[in-house]
Design a protein around this motif. Structure first.
Motif, PDB file in Angstrom:
ATOM      1  N   UNK A  63       8.028  -3.908 -14.216  1.00  0.00           N
ATOM      2  CA  UNK A  63       7.959  -2.689 -13.403  1.00  0.00           C
ATOM      3  C   UNK A  63       8.606  -1.507 -14.138  1.00  0.00           C
ATOM      4  N   UNK A  64       7.826  -0.468 -14.468  1.00  0.00           N
ATOM      5  CA  UNK A  64       8.409   0.683 -15.158  1.00  0.00           C
ATOM      6  C   UNK A  64       9.278   1.548 -14.252  1.00  0.00           C
ATOM      7  N   UNK A  65       9.110   1.426 -12.958  1.00  0.00           N
ATOM      8  CA  UNK A  65       9.889   2.237 -12.017  1.00  0.00           C
ATOM      9  C   UNK A  65      11.143   1.519 -11.537  1.00  0.00           C
ATOM     10  N   UNK A  66      11.335   0.267 -11.932  1.00  0.00           N
ATOM     11  CA  UNK A  66      12.492  -0.539 -11.525  1.00  0.00           C
ATOM     12  C   UNK A  66      12.676  -0.535 -10.012  1.00  0.00           C
ATOM     13  N   UNK A  67      11.598  -0.805  -9.308  1.00  0.00           N
ATOM     14  CA  UNK A  67      11.657  -0.762  -7.852  1.00  0.00           C
ATOM     15  C   UNK A  67      11.689  -2.158  -7.226  1.00  0.00           C
ATOM     16  N   UNK A  68      11.621  -3.215  -8.035  1.00  0.00           N
ATOM     17  CA  UNK A  68      11.606  -4.576  -7.497  1.00  0.00           C
ATOM     18  C   UNK A  68      12.961  -5.228  -7.721  1.00  0.00           C
ATOM     19  N   UNK A  69      13.515  -5.770  -6.642  1.00  0.00           N
ATOM     20  CA  UNK A  69      14.795  -6.471  -6.683  1.00  0.00           C
ATOM     21  C   UNK A  69      14.563  -7.912  -6.252  1.00  0.00           C
TER      22      UNK A  69
ATOM     23  N   UNK B  84       9.531   3.882  -2.216  1.00  0.00           N
ATOM     24  CA  UNK B  84       9.736   5.274  -2.618  1.00  0.00           C
ATOM     25  C   UNK B  84       9.784   5.408  -4.132  1.00  0.00           C
ATOM     26  N   UNK B  85      10.176   4.326  -4.812  1.00  0.00           N
ATOM     27  CA  UNK B  85      10.224   4.359  -6.268  1.00  0.00           C
ATOM     28  C   UNK B  85       8.922   3.879  -6.898  1.00  0.00           C
ATOM     29  N   UNK B  86       8.164   3.068  -6.178  1.00  0.00           N
ATOM     30  CA  UNK B  86       6.956   2.444  -6.730  1.00  0.00           C
ATOM     31  C   UNK B  86       5.919   3.511  -7.111  1.00  0.00           C
ATOM     32  N   UNK B  87       5.312   3.318  -8.263  1.00  0.00           N
ATOM     33  CA  UNK B  87       4.275   4.242  -8.719  1.00  0.00           C
ATOM     34  C   UNK B  87       2.891   3.603  -8.631  1.00  0.00           C
ATOM     35  N   UNK B  88       2.796   2.430  -8.020  1.00  0.00           N
ATOM     36  CA  UNK B  88       1.523   1.738  -7.765  1.00  0.00           C
ATOM     37  C   UNK B  88       0.720   1.535  -9.057  1.00  0.00           C
TER      38      UNK B  88
END
Length: 148
Positions: free
Chosen positions: A74-80, A105-109
């Motif tokens: 994930x390039x947006x680092x939205x997954x924990x 809110x961080x995900x860029x799909x």
């Protein structure tokens, strides 16, 4: 104005106003391109990348093995992800996610998480992302992702 060489109808902007009215009338009778959202749902392409979903296997267990590949890709680092030991009755698994959260809110799909998953445990639906009135609602947990 003294010395002006424009005709009287040009000086009163009649041709320009008439052209503007013709453009307005032409668009007035065309089919509208907008919809009454949310009462009317838009038609989305099958290729549309909407909200995420965690998939389940034939036994109804989630396919995710908490390998962190999606979070790493994930390039947006939205997954924990936080892993825990898998229940003994779940065969061929060492780990399952204890926490699996996606901050929408961080995900860029981009879909890199789907491509990176070796178990096809995460996929993107064609659901249009929802709108909420607080930030916490945009963090999708394990339950919401499994039932999405």
């Amino acid at each position: 104005m003294p010395g002006s060489r424009l005709a009287w109808y040009t000086r009163i902007y009649f041709p320009t106003i008439a052209k503007g009215m013709m453009v307005s009338l032409r668009h007035f009778f065309k089919k509208p391109v907008t919809i009454n959202y949310p009462e009317e749902r838009p038609k989305v392409s099958e290729r549309f990348r909407g909200e995420h979903r965690l998939t389940k296997d034939a036994n109804g267990n989630m396919k995710c093995v908490a390998c962190y590949m999606c979070a790493t890709a994930c390039p947006a680092h939205c997954i924990t992800i936080e892993a825990q030991a898998a229940p003994p009755e779940w065969e061929n698994r060492d780990k399952i996610p204890k926490v699996f959260e996606i901050d929408m809110l961080k995900c860029i799909y981009c879909g890199y998480c789907v491509e990176a998953c070796p178990k096809e445990a995460i996929e993107m639906t064609n659901k249009i992302p929802q709108v909420y009135d607080n930030r916490q609602a945009f963090i999708y947990g394990l339950d919401k992702l499994l039932n999405n």
